[in-house]
Write a protein that holds these residues in place. Structure first.
Motif, mmCIF file in Angstrom:
data_model
loop_
_atom_site.group_PDB
_atom_site.id
_atom_site.type_symbol
_atom_site.label_atom_id
_atom_site.label_comp_id
_atom_site.label_asym_id
_atom_site.label_seq_id
_atom_site.Cartn_x
_atom_site.Cartn_y
_atom_site.Cartn_z
ATOM 1 N N VAL A 25 -36.880 -35.176 -28.758
ATOM 2 C CA VAL A 25 -36.884 -34.268 -27.521
ATOM 3 C C VAL A 25 -35.839 -34.617 -26.416
ATOM 4 O O VAL A 25 -35.542 -35.788 -26.054
ATOM 5 C CB VAL A 25 -38.306 -34.329 -26.711
ATOM 6 N N LEU A 26 -35.289 -33.520 -25.796
ATOM 7 C CA LEU A 26 -34.266 -33.681 -25.001
ATOM 8 C C LEU A 26 -34.948 -33.100 -23.643
ATOM 9 O O LEU A 26 -35.333 -31.713 -23.798
ATOM 10 C CB LEU A 26 -32.863 -33.190 -25.275
ATOM 11 N N ASP A 27 -34.722 -33.789 -22.545
ATOM 12 C CA ASP A 27 -35.255 -33.160 -21.173
ATOM 13 C C ASP A 27 -34.418 -33.324 -20.278
ATOM 14 O O ASP A 27 -33.847 -34.378 -19.891
ATOM 15 C CB ASP A 27 -36.623 -33.784 -20.949
ATOM 16 N N LEU A 28 -34.247 -32.205 -19.376
ATOM 17 C CA LEU A 28 -33.305 -32.224 -18.357
ATOM 18 C C LEU A 28 -33.939 -32.396 -16.715
ATOM 19 O O LEU A 28 -33.439 -32.406 -15.732
ATOM 20 C CB LEU A 28 -32.594 -30.879 -18.119
ATOM 21 N N ALA A 29 -35.275 -32.647 -16.709
ATOM 22 C CA ALA A 29 -36.418 -32.581 -15.787
ATOM 23 C C ALA A 29 -35.939 -31.434 -14.967
ATOM 24 O O ALA A 29 -35.674 -31.164 -13.727
ATOM 25 C CB ALA A 29 -35.903 -33.724 -14.871
ATOM 26 N N PRO A 30 -36.371 -30.081 -15.369
ATOM 27 C CA PRO A 30 -35.938 -29.050 -14.879
ATOM 28 C C PRO A 30 -36.670 -28.705 -13.369
ATOM 29 O O PRO A 30 -37.640 -29.028 -13.579
ATOM 30 C CB PRO A 30 -36.277 -27.875 -15.771
ATOM 31 N N LEU A 31 -35.975 -28.383 -12.455
ATOM 32 C CA LEU A 31 -36.730 -28.236 -11.140
ATOM 33 C C LEU A 31 -37.013 -26.708 -10.940
ATOM 34 O O LEU A 31 -35.838 -25.887 -10.942
ATOM 35 C CB LEU A 31 -35.777 -28.730 -9.978
ATOM 36 N N THR A 36 -40.394 -29.887 -6.095
ATOM 37 C CA THR A 36 -39.649 -30.851 -5.573
ATOM 38 C C THR A 36 -39.166 -31.876 -6.733
ATOM 39 O O THR A 36 -39.865 -31.676 -7.774
ATOM 40 C CB THR A 36 -40.636 -31.680 -4.562
ATOM 41 N N SER A 37 -38.022 -32.735 -6.215
ATOM 42 C CA SER A 37 -37.694 -33.534 -7.199
ATOM 43 C C SER A 37 -38.730 -34.505 -7.924
ATOM 44 O O SER A 37 -38.946 -34.688 -8.961
ATOM 45 C CB SER A 37 -36.667 -34.323 -6.836
ATOM 46 N N ALA A 38 -39.875 -34.621 -7.040
ATOM 47 C CA ALA A 38 -40.900 -35.589 -7.550
ATOM 48 C C ALA A 38 -41.680 -34.815 -8.280
ATOM 49 O O ALA A 38 -42.304 -35.311 -9.486
ATOM 50 C CB ALA A 38 -41.800 -36.068 -6.342
ATOM 51 N N ASP A 39 -41.936 -33.456 -8.150
ATOM 52 C CA ASP A 39 -42.949 -32.611 -9.174
ATOM 53 C C ASP A 39 -42.015 -32.590 -10.477
ATOM 54 O O ASP A 39 -42.498 -32.428 -11.470
ATOM 55 C CB ASP A 39 -42.881 -31.133 -8.691
ATOM 56 N N ALA A 71 -33.133 -32.304 -11.776
ATOM 57 C CA ALA A 71 -33.621 -33.524 -11.123
ATOM 58 C C ALA A 71 -32.975 -34.608 -11.739
ATOM 59 O O ALA A 71 -33.227 -35.695 -11.340
ATOM 60 C CB ALA A 71 -35.207 -33.506 -10.746
ATOM 61 N N SER A 72 -32.508 -34.503 -13.145
ATOM 62 C CA SER A 72 -32.461 -35.890 -13.883
ATOM 63 C C SER A 72 -30.884 -36.080 -13.468
ATOM 64 O O SER A 72 -29.798 -35.724 -14.007
ATOM 65 C CB SER A 72 -32.202 -35.742 -15.583
ATOM 66 N N THR A 73 -30.623 -37.148 -12.584
ATOM 67 C CA THR A 73 -29.176 -37.388 -12.013
ATOM 68 C C THR A 73 -28.838 -38.804 -12.486
ATOM 69 O O THR A 73 -27.600 -39.155 -12.518
ATOM 70 C CB THR A 73 -29.162 -37.482 -10.615
ATOM 71 N N SER A 74 -30.001 -39.649 -12.796
ATOM 72 C CA SER A 74 -29.787 -40.925 -12.742
ATOM 73 C C SER A 74 -30.184 -41.508 -14.102
ATOM 74 O O SER A 74 -31.428 -42.019 -14.103
ATOM 75 C CB SER A 74 -29.795 -42.173 -11.939
ATOM 76 N N PRO A 75 -29.876 -41.388 -15.381
ATOM 77 C CA PRO A 75 -30.625 -41.593 -16.748
ATOM 78 C C PRO A 75 -31.223 -42.888 -16.726
ATOM 79 O O PRO A 75 -32.284 -43.348 -17.046
ATOM 80 C CB PRO A 75 -29.336 -41.226 -17.661
#
Length: 358
Positions: A25-31, A36-39, A71-75
């Motif tokens: 799985v690849l995930d980008l933490a889509p917002l 919010t970023s936390a969500d 939201a994925s800025t710092s892997p």
């Protein structure tokens, strides 16, 4: 269970549960709009835990900057959290954008992750900045990525710092003077990511694993995978070529429902192309936006955008993924999806896991 393949590395087998390649799985933490970023990060954590339970091989997170929909800025930070939140799945970067970071920083971060979670960390490295020129400059590196001469040297530095110095190559001054961690017992698995034959040939020359970003760069998939296998040179870490290919997938009960759920990904792709960045919209709002664009100049642009490549029923999605494996010779598959809600992504993973092994 998605991980059901038992054939030797480098061979290609599809069509039955015992020979299908592993799924990851690849995930980008889509917002999404209103979130919010936390969500978004909580949703990625939930997705990773479900992928872990379902038997997926890997869970990778991307690096993107200054994007209202990601939201994925710092892997490295997110990987530490996800690895601690899961049991057995490998967790890694898809990828760390090397132009944004000194090699020593990357080496130190991933050596520490490997020490914390031995045998579960992947370091996927990319050559693009993963952002716009202004943000790249703000990261204090380069505005246009590392060149064809600079990038291989920095990649070799990362490998050397992790104890994977290529045979026949003298260690650089950086590698001779520094170590990524004082006393390692294992090393993260290193992959080179790419959407061109340049990265494929570099991965082959260095004898490291290669992951092709088919989900947004489908035009060179077969050429890059063929070049990687043809030019591969064995290394101390990898005796045979090992490659993964990605695909964007949303699965539902019908083609119509899947297309509807994939609408937000098409709107996001259009926003990236036109520079009008925004959070992920709902499927209903996406449908209205797309309907309003019919017959306009942007309609032609939309027709050329990837959006979601496979949006269909489970049997049709499995068949499409099998064709991709057969055509590319991939040893593993990486699936990703841009959706408004995490429940849709989880549902797709559940359907694929059951069908891939059944």
């Amino acid at each position: 269970m998605p991980t059901t393949r038992s054939t030797p590395t480098g061979s290609t087998s599809t069509g039955s549960p015992s020979t299908r390649v592993p799924l990851s799985v690849l995930d980008l933490a889509p917002l999404s709009e209103g979130a919010t970023s936390a969500d978004a990060l909580a949703a990625s954590t939930r997705l990773a835990r479900r992928a872990d339970d379902l038997g997926y091989e890997r869970f990778w997170v991307a690096e993107h900057h200054n994007m209202p929909a990601v939201a994925s800025t710092s892997p490295a930070v997110l990987i530490a959290h996800l690895a601690a939140s899961t049991r057995r799945i490998r967790v890694g970067s898809g990828g760390v954008m090397l132009p944004n970071h000194p090699a020593l920083v990357v080496g130190e971060q991933f050596a520490m992750l490997e020490a914390l979670h031995p045998g579960r960390i992947d370091l996927g490295i990319g050559r693009a900045p993963g952002t716009d020129p202004a943000t790249a400059a703000a990261l204090r590196r380069t505005t246009d990525g590392l060149g064809a001469e600079e990038f291989p040297a920095e990649l070799l530095d990362v490998l050397g710092l992790l104890g994977q110095q290529s045979p026949g190559r003298a260690p650089s001054v950086l590698v001779r003077r520094f170590s990524a961690t004082p006393a390692p017992t294992s090393s993260p698995e290193v992959w080179l990511l790419g959407s061109s034959t340049f990265s494929a040939r570099l991965a082959a020359a260095l004898g490291i694993r290669f992951a092709y970003a088919h989900h947004f760069g489908a035009t060179q998939t077969l050429a890059a995978m063929a070049a990687f296998r043809a030019e591969f040179r064995p290394s101390a870490d990898l005796a045979q070529p090992h490659a993964m290919v990605s695909a964007s997938v949303i699965v539902a009960d019908s083609d119509e429902e899947a297309t509807h759920l994939a609408g937000p990904s098409r709107v996001m792709a259009l926003s990236l192309r036109t520079g009008r960045l925004a959070p992920i919209v709902t499927p209903d709002d996406a449908a209205k936006t797309l309907a309003g664009l019919r017959g306009t100049a942007l309609d032609d642009v939309l027709a050329q955008l990837p959006g979601t490549q496979i949006a269909t029923t489970t049997p049709a999605a499995v068949a499409a993924l099998e064709r991709l494996v057969e055509a590319s010779g991939a040893d593993e598959l990486l699936v990703t999806a841009t959706t408004h809600d995490v429940a849709t992504r989880i549902d797709t993973l559940e359907r694929l896991a059951a069908a891939w092994a059944a």
